[in-house]
Enzyme design. Structure first.
Site: not given
Length: 183
Positions: A125, A141
């Site tokens: 991330d 995401d």
């Protein structure tokens, strides 16, 4: 075999290619983030609002279910099987184009994070909204969130119950009452 049945594999191949392209974009951004950000301080894009910050996420949003790799893998595989089923069952007409497109985007998000969990043991991330302290996230995401919002809109406002029942096995579909006319 009618024309629509013959055309279905070609149409599904196009959606699979779209999904593959989106997965490649996700993976390239994760590799770039790892290369440029790992072991370094966050890189502000808009000071105090948005930054790039490397994180190896072994859970899900907000750090929930840390170490639940096998649960995520199994859940993702089930979601991908369901997506495949719905893509196969969806009629080829224009009416179901938004659903097929949304499913392709959702599949790309699921696959992008699945690849990370399988080969790295964690998800990379790197997008962080520091202004609201939102959990750090990635391109996959974004695919999942955007397609999820689109699905809610489609199911609430676009598709009718009768259209959605096409995806249920025959035994679960509502049967029309038999026995004649209403008095």
């Amino acid at each position: 075999m009618d024309k629509k049945t013959q055309k279905k594999p070609l149409v599904l191949t196009a959606y699979l290619l779209l999904t593959a392209v989106l997965v490649v974009i996700d993976q390239i951004t994760k590799l770039a983030a790892a290369s440029a950000l790992k072991g370094r301080d966050a890189y502000p894009i808009i000071d105090g609002v948005f930054e790039l910050s490397y994180l190896e996420n072994r859970g899900m949003a907000w750090g929930l279910f840390q170490g639940g790799r096998w649960i995520f893998l199994a859940g993702t595989i089930l979601v991908l099987l369901l997506i495949g089923y719905v893509l196969w069952k969806a009629p080829l007409g224009r009416r179901f184009f938004p659903m097929r497109l949304t499913l392709s985007i959702l599949a790309a998000g699921a696959l992008g994070n699945l690849i990370d969990r399988l080969f790295r043991g964690y998800v990379i991330d790197f997008f962080y909204f520091s202004l609201i302290d939102f959990p750090i996230f990635n391109v996959a995401d974004c695919y999942v969130v955007v397609s999820g919002i689109a699905f809610v809109i489609f199911f609430l406002f676009y598709y009718k119950d009768k259209e959605l029942s096409l995806f249920l096995p025959e035994r679960f579909r509502k049967k029309k009452p038999s026995g004649g006319e209403d008095a």
